[in-house]
Scaffold this active site. Structure first.
Site, PDB file in Angstrom:
ATOM      1  N   HIS A  68       0.821  -1.210   0.000  1.00  0.00           N
ATOM      2  CA  HIS A  68       0.000   0.000   0.000  1.00  0.00           C
ATOM      3  C   HIS A  68       0.855   1.259   0.000  1.00  0.00           C
ATOM      4  O   HIS A  68       1.996   1.254   0.489  1.00  0.00           O
ATOM      5  CB  HIS A  68      -0.894   0.030   1.248  1.00  0.00           C
ATOM      6  CG  HIS A  68      -2.222  -0.607   1.036  1.00  0.00           C
ATOM      7  ND1 HIS A  68      -3.411   0.025   1.330  1.00  0.00           N
ATOM      8  CD2 HIS A  68      -2.561  -1.819   0.547  1.00  0.00           C
ATOM      9  CE1 HIS A  68      -4.426  -0.783   1.040  1.00  0.00           C
ATOM     10  NE2 HIS A  68      -3.926  -1.905   0.564  1.00  0.00           N
ATOM     11  N   GLU A 121      -6.039  -0.783  -6.285  1.00  0.00           N
ATOM     12  CA  GLU A 121      -7.031   0.113  -5.690  1.00  0.00           C
ATOM     13  C   GLU A 121      -6.623   1.559  -5.947  1.00  0.00           C
ATOM     14  O   GLU A 121      -5.435   1.900  -5.889  1.00  0.00           O
ATOM     15  CB  GLU A 121      -7.144  -0.110  -4.168  1.00  0.00           C
ATOM     16  CG  GLU A 121      -7.663  -1.467  -3.763  1.00  0.00           C
ATOM     17  CD  GLU A 121      -6.541  -2.343  -3.209  1.00  0.00           C
ATOM     18  OE1 GLU A 121      -5.399  -1.860  -3.096  1.00  0.00           O
ATOM     19  OE2 GLU A 121      -6.821  -3.506  -2.910  1.00  0.00           O
TER      20      GLU A 121
END
Length: 329
Positions: free
Chosen positions: A38, A107
């Site tokens: 992330h 994402e």
């Protein structure tokens, strides 16, 4: 035999802590360690997001037996396919073949930082398929020059490759993604215990004469000797989890996840995530994954502040219970 993993949750722990936890999980006897990849945490309360591949390099050097994997890396925007192939090959060499490359369509939360528009899901899958072809060729030792719809590669070649080809898992969640990626990936990655998904994946591969693949799932838990504290922590840091991939893939910032989860209640989170000291309740929550056909299941212990205590007190006994309850073959 069902394999059980420990998740290196980069969104909730700093890099030095993650390496320390990885060493402990290896010593305890987890079968694999799955690292998130992330740029942002899901919620600001989680408070971290170190570079996953830097952490994994340190983990590869510090551990001995445990398999490592990304869960998952997007090879289409923040990282380009030739760079992902190079990172995967290097990590496989460092770990002496203990690395599995988990890939997915990504994402918005993590990919928007490079300043490109966020594509619709169909285009993201087109990009992932094209990227996967490039990564496959580079990991096979080929020199690649390529011009496609989404990527261009000019005379790329990897100079440090592991003895055995790096295996690739692909995150999928629906029928169209299964049809597209089951023929070209080695393993299935998913976050929900969906038996239909596993069955479609296995049927597709069997119909094409492909080898049986692993099916890798992941489940959050919030172990704590105090159940109320476990619920509070899960609510503060993991209430985003119930949004599902279709929502989670498109929100751009932790502030957006704060807004999207403003009406989620602690009791909602407690119903979705096993909370507290009851190890049998955690086993019961994990069981739907092996019942759905998952061969590998990674646990996510919620919250950095209870991570070491979980590893010291609960992880070993929990592994024993899970292995006793799970299918033997």
């Amino acid at each position: 035999m069902t394999r059980f993993g420990y998740t290196l949750m980069t969104e909730q722990s700093g890099p030095r802590e993650l390496v320390r936890y990885a060493v402990a999980a290896d010593r305890i006897g987890f079968d694999f360690e799955a690292s998130s990849d992330h740029y942002f945490p899901w919620l600001e309360a989680q408070g971290h997001s170190p570079h996953a591949w830097s952490v994994l390099g340190a983990v590869a050097h510090a551990t001995h037996d445990v398999e490592l994997m990304t869960y998952v890396t997007c090879p289409t925007m923040r990282y380009q396919p030739p760079v992902v192939a190079q990172m995967a090959a290097t990590l496989a060499v460092l770990s002496e073949g203990r690395f599995l490359l988990g890939l997915g369509a990504g994402e918005n939360l993590n990919e928007h930082v490079v300043g490109q528009r966020w594509p619709m899901v169909g285009e993201r899958h087109d990009m992932l398929e094209e990227a996967l072809g490039i990564v496959h060729k580079l990991l096979a030792g080929e020199r690649v020059t390529f011009e496609g719809t989404h990527f261009r590669v000019d005379s790329a070649q990897l100079w440090d490759l592991p003895d055995a080809r790096v295996q690739i898992g692909i995150a999928v969640s629906g029928e169209q993604a299964v049809a597209r990626f089951a023929p070209v990936a080695d393993h299935l990655v998913a976050t929900a215990p969906d038996p239909d998904l596993v069955r479609r994946w296995s049927t597709t591969r069997r119909s094409m004469g492909l080898p049986v693949s692993r099916t890798l799932g992941q489940i959050p838990i919030s172990w704590d000797r105090d159940r109320d504290a476990a619920i509070t922590r899960a609510y503060e840091q993991f209430r985003w989890f119930g949004g599902g991939w279709k929502v989670n893939a498109d929100l751009p910032t932790p502030q957006a996840f704060e807004a999207a989860t403003q009406f989620v209640r602690p009791e909602d989170v407690a119903r979705a995530i096993p909370c507290g000291p009851d190890l049998d309740a955690i086993v019961a929550a994990v069981a739907p994954y092996w019942e759905a056909g998952f061969t590998d299941i990674a646990l996510v212990q919620v919250g950095d502040e209870k991570q070491q205590e979980f590893l010291d007190l609960a992880a070993g006994p929990l592994l024993d219970l899970l292995r006793a309850a799970a299918p033997a073959d």
